[in-house]
Design a protein around this motif. Structure first.
Motif, PDB file in Angstrom:
ATOM      1  N   ASP A   1      -3.694  -0.793   6.457  1.00  0.00           N
ATOM      2  CA  ASP A   1      -2.984   0.448   6.754  1.00  0.00           C
ATOM      3  C   ASP A   1      -1.484   0.146   6.829  1.00  0.00           C
ATOM      4  O   ASP A   1      -0.989  -0.334   7.843  1.00  0.00           O
TER       5      ASP A   1
ATOM      6  N   THR B   1       1.020   2.331   6.570  1.00  0.00           N
ATOM      7  CA  THR B   1       1.881   3.466   6.890  1.00  0.00           C
ATOM      8  C   THR B   1       3.028   2.986   7.776  1.00  0.00           C
ATOM      9  O   THR B   1       2.925   1.962   8.463  1.00  0.00           O
TER      10      THR B   1
ATOM     11  N   ASP C   1       8.712   7.515   8.609  1.00  0.00           N
ATOM     12  CA  ASP C   1       9.410   8.076   7.450  1.00  0.00           C
ATOM     13  C   ASP C   1      10.851   7.594   7.437  1.00  0.00           C
ATOM     14  O   ASP C   1      11.507   7.537   8.469  1.00  0.00           O
TER      15      ASP C   1
END
Length: 317
Positions: A233, A235, A238
Motif C-alpha cells: 500500500d 498511498t 496528496d
C-alpha cells in the motif's frame, strides 16, 4: 493508519545515513557550508525544478559570488536575472537582495553577539546560525531558515517537506497531520547531525520514495521496516502539482520584468506586443489583461506604473 516508529532507532538512522553517504545526487550546494550559497540555493529551489536551479545557481554566483556583492547590486539587476533564468515568483529575488543587505549591515542575529567572526563578517556582518534568528532575514520562513541552519551550521531541526512527509507516511504510518510529521521527524533525527540527516531523508524521498516508488531499484535502506513495502500500500498524502509554466501568468510576469530590465520604460501597447504574439489592445489578452498583470507586479514592489500624455508607462522599481 497509525504511526509506528521502529524500536531500534539507531539501526534506522545508521541505515539511512550509510545509504546516503554511499551514493547521492551531487548538487553543488551540497558541496559547501557557506550560508550565503545555501540560502541562494534554497530560495531558488522553492517551487522550481532542480534542473533549472543548477544552471541559474552557477550563473548567479558567478555574478554575485559573496553576500556583499549581492547587497551592493541594484535590485532591478537581480530581479532581471531571476526572470531571465525562468525562476518564477520575482519577489523572491527582491527578498534575497534585501536579506543580503540585512546580513552585510549587521541587522540580524543576537543583539549581544561580538563583532566579526567568519568569512562573512569580513563583508560587514555575519549570518545568524540559529533557525529563529535566520527568520529575521527578509523572505526567509521557518523551512528555509531551518534548512540554512542545518546545511550551513549543522544546527537545525528535522526538515519536514513533501518528500519527508511521503517517506514517513509510507514507512512508518505517520498520519497526514503536520504536527504528527514534525514529531516523528524530530524523533528520528540523531542529535547534532541535522546536516547529513536532512540531506539523507530528503534524498530518500526524492530518489527512492517518489510518487512512483523505486524501492528495490534505488536500494531503499528502510525496506525491512517499511509498512508500505511490506503491505504493497503505497498511498501517500496528496502533493499539489506545479501548474504548467508555459502560458501561465508566471511566465508573462517574467517576460514583463525581463523586458523592463532591458529598457528604462515601456508604454502599455509596446510592452504587450513584445510579451505575447496574440496581444491586441482591446482583445481578450489586451490592455485590461496587461494592466492586471502590471498591477500584480506593482503590488509586489517590482514595477512602477504612471499615466503620461494619455499613455500608461511601466518601469522597474
Amino acid at each position: 493508519m497509525s504511526a509506528h516508529l521502529p524500536d531500534d532507532r539507531d539501526a534506522v538512522r545508521e541505515a539511512l545515513i550509510a545509504w546516503y553517504e554511499d551514493d547521492h545526487r551531487e548538487f553543488p550546494w551540497r558541496r559547501t557550508d557557506d550560508p550565503y550559497r545555501i540560502l541562494v540555493s534554497e530560495v531558488m529551489s522553492q517551487q522550481t525544478q532542480l534542473s533549472r536551479v543548477e544552471e541559474a545557481y552557477a550563473d548567479f554566483l558567478d555574478r554575485w559570488p559573496e553576500v556583499a556583492d549581492l547587497a551592493a547590486a541594484e535590485r532591478g539587476e537581480v530581479v532581471s536575472f531571476w526572470s531571465g533564468h525562468s525562476l518564477g515568483y520575482n519577489n523572491r529575488a527582491k527578498y534575497l537582495h534585501e536579506a543580503a543587505t540585512q546580513v552585510v549591515e549587521g541587522e540580524v542575529g543576537p543583539a549581544d553577539r561580538p563583532p566579526g567572526g567568519g568569512e562573512t563578517a569580513e563583508a560587514g556582518g555575519e549570518f545568524p546560525t540559529d533557525p529563529d534568528d535566520l527568520q529575521e532575514l527578509m523572505g526567509v520562513g521557518p523551512y528555509t531558515a531551518n534548512a540554512v541552519a542545518s546545511f550551513a551550521f549543522n544546527n537545525g531541526d528535522a526538515v519536514v517537506d513533501t518528500n519527508v512527509k511521503r517517506v514517513l507516511h509510507r514507512a512508518f504510518g505517520v498520519p497526514d497531520d503536520d504536527a504528527e510529521f514534525a514529531e516523528a521527524a524530530a524523533d528520528l533525527m540523531p542529535d547534532g547531525e541535522s546536516r547529513v540527516w536532512n540531506n539523507a531523508i530528503m534524498e530518500l524521498g526524492g530518489v527512492a520514495c517518489g510518487k512512483t516508488p523505486r524501492c528495490d531499484e534505488a536500494g531503499c535502506p528502510w525496506r525491512e521496516w517499511c509498512h508500505a513495502y511490506q503491505t504493497g500500500d503505497f498511498t501517500a498524502p496528496d502533493v499539489p502539482t506545479q501548474p504548467s509554466f508555459e502560458g501561465s501568468r508566471r511566465q508573462f510576469r517574467g517576460r514583463v520584468v525581463r523586458l523592463l530590465g532591458e529598457h528604462d520604460e515601456m508604454d502599455l501597447d509596446t510592452l504587450g506586443h513584445r510579451i505575447r504574439v496574440d496581444y491586441t489592445p482591446h482583445g481578450e489578452h489586451g490592455r485590461e489583461w496587461l494592466r492586471e498583470l502590471l498591477s500584480d507586479l506593482a503590488a509586489d514592489g517590482l514595477v512602477q506604473i504612471e499615466e503620461r500624455n494619455d499613455l500608461t508607462i511601466a518601469r522597474l522599481r
